[in-house]
Design a protein around this motif. Structure first.
Motif, mmCIF file in Angstrom:
data_model
loop_
_atom_site.group_PDB
_atom_site.id
_atom_site.type_symbol
_atom_site.label_atom_id
_atom_site.label_comp_id
_atom_site.label_asym_id
_atom_site.label_seq_id
_atom_site.Cartn_x
_atom_site.Cartn_y
_atom_site.Cartn_z
ATOM 1 N N ARG A 21 -4.305 -14.254 4.004
ATOM 2 C CA ARG A 21 -4.376 -12.989 3.286
ATOM 3 C C ARG A 21 -5.816 -12.506 3.163
ATOM 4 N NH1 ARG A 21 -0.385 -10.379 0.196
ATOM 5 N NH2 ARG A 21 1.002 -11.896 1.166
ATOM 6 N N LEU A 24 -6.890 -10.513 6.020
ATOM 7 C CA LEU A 24 -6.366 -9.144 5.984
ATOM 8 C C LEU A 24 -7.226 -8.238 5.100
ATOM 9 C CD1 LEU A 24 -2.507 -9.763 5.726
ATOM 10 C CD2 LEU A 24 -3.861 -9.210 7.752
ATOM 11 N N PHE A 25 -7.848 -8.824 4.051
ATOM 12 C CA PHE A 25 -8.700 -8.023 3.176
ATOM 13 C C PHE A 25 -9.767 -7.298 3.986
ATOM 14 C CE2 PHE A 25 -8.057 -11.246 -0.530
ATOM 15 C CZ PHE A 25 -6.763 -10.786 -0.688
ATOM 16 N N GLU A 28 -7.587 -5.120 7.443
ATOM 17 C CA GLU A 28 -6.572 -4.077 7.293
ATOM 18 C C GLU A 28 -6.534 -3.416 5.923
ATOM 19 O OE1 GLU A 28 -2.757 -5.509 8.485
ATOM 20 O OE2 GLU A 28 -3.505 -6.506 10.290
ATOM 21 N N TYR A 29 -6.856 -4.169 4.865
ATOM 22 C CA TYR A 29 -6.624 -3.660 3.511
ATOM 23 C C TYR A 29 -7.585 -2.527 3.151
ATOM 24 C CZ TYR A 29 -3.317 -7.224 1.916
ATOM 25 O OH TYR A 29 -2.210 -8.002 1.730
ATOM 26 N N THR A 30 -7.044 -1.541 2.473
ATOM 27 C CA THR A 30 -7.862 -0.530 1.810
ATOM 28 C C THR A 30 -7.991 -0.945 0.348
ATOM 29 O OG1 THR A 30 -5.922 0.779 1.207
ATOM 30 C CG2 THR A 30 -6.960 1.248 3.344
ATOM 31 N N ASP A 33 -4.689 -1.217 -1.337
ATOM 32 C CA ASP A 33 -3.956 -2.398 -0.881
ATOM 33 C C ASP A 33 -4.395 -3.639 -1.653
ATOM 34 O OD1 ASP A 33 -2.535 -0.977 1.045
ATOM 35 O OD2 ASP A 33 -4.085 -1.281 2.575
ATOM 36 N N LEU A 34 -5.692 -3.759 -1.844
ATOM 37 C CA LEU A 34 -6.218 -4.919 -2.555
ATOM 38 C C LEU A 34 -5.764 -4.920 -4.011
ATOM 39 C CD1 LEU A 34 -8.082 -7.420 -2.489
ATOM 40 C CD2 LEU A 34 -9.971 -5.912 -3.132
ATOM 41 N N PHE A 37 -2.168 -5.910 -4.179
ATOM 42 C CA PHE A 37 -2.023 -7.357 -3.964
ATOM 43 C C PHE A 37 -2.281 -8.119 -5.266
ATOM 44 C CE2 PHE A 37 -4.404 -11.299 -3.340
ATOM 45 C CZ PHE A 37 -3.436 -12.077 -2.731
#
Length: 256
Positions: A21, A24-25, A28-30, A33-34, A37
């Motif tokens: 995960r 992904l931070f 992909e993550y905005t 998103d963070l 999560f």
């Protein structure tokens, strides 16, 4: 506050899943998103911190100690602990739980690893500006407590916690001097046996080589060298360990 909330969420996951995960931070993550999560995976404490961040209700500074109030031994311990992520978190979490606060160590950075000049001196000896920079950065060490209420922090408690973790760091990082003596004694014994009266010792070009060798020896465990690093006898009674270890050393040193 955000980092505490994120660490809390990650700590509730399986280690491998948390590592995936984290990748992904960055890929992909905005920001939303963070935050989603943390809200989904974190505890009630994580969600409380997110709500406070959202509405600008930051935890106020309840107590702070810097180079003016921290004794030299505490500053030295904090500087070492801050460079070890796991120990730093243990230290901050332990004090945070005791005082009901978020705890943060701040350490100045930016001093180059090497400041030697062409004249074999040091930059901070030859330049008042460099000396002032080094002095300023070394003073930028502080421990802060953030809480809604007052935090009656005991510096003696800080010292005890720091000293305890510092001993763990040293135990993990350092090779006991008796083990180091045995390491070189074995190397000398092996070369003496190989070359007779003429002792040829290849130059160890950098200390990294030695540390890697020590790590490999420790990984052997009960196979032959565990006694080299963990025994309670004296050096004179420990030397017999060497004779049974020569074959292992030869396998580690191809040039032998």
């Amino acid at each position: 506050m955000l980092l505490t909330a994120l660490e809390n969420a990650l700590a509730r996951m399986e280690a491998d899943d948390a590592r995936r995960r984290i990748v992904l931070f960055f890929r992909e993550y905005t920001d939303p998103d963070l935050l989603r999560f943390i809200w989904d995976m974190g505890s009630d404490r994580s969600r409380e911190l997110l709500q406070r961040i959202k509405y600008g209700q930051e935890l106020p500074l309840a107590a702070r100690f810097d180079h003016r109030s921290l004794a030299p031994d505490i500053r030295m311990a904090l500087s070492t602990i801050s460079r070890h992520g796991r120990m730093r978190k243990l230290f901050e979490d332990s004090l945070g739980k005791k005082y009901g606060a978020l705890v943060n160590i701040t350490v100045g950075s930016g001093v180059p690893r090497s400041m030697r000049t062409e004249s074999n001196g040091f930059l901070y000896d030859e330049s008042a500006l460099a000396a002032g920079l080094v002095k300023s950065l070394t003073r930028q060490i502080a421990i802060s407590f953030f809480s809604d209420g007052p935090a009656e922090v005991s510096l003696q408690e800080v010292r005890e916690q720091a000293t305890k973790l510092l001993s763990f760091i040293r135990a993990e990082s350092y090779l006991p001097i008796d083990g180091l003596l045995l390491l070189f004694y074995t190397l000398h014994h092996m070369l003496s046996e190989t070359y007779g009266q003429k002792i040829l010792v290849p130059r160890i070009r950098n200390i990294t080589w030695l540390y890697r060798t020590v790590a490999r020896l420790k990984d052997l465990g009960p196979a032959g060298l565990s006694g080299l690093f963990d025994y309670s006898s004296t050096l004179s009674t420990a030397f017999p360990i060497v004779n049974g270890s020569l074959k292992i050393f030869r396998s580690l040193w191809p040039w032998a």
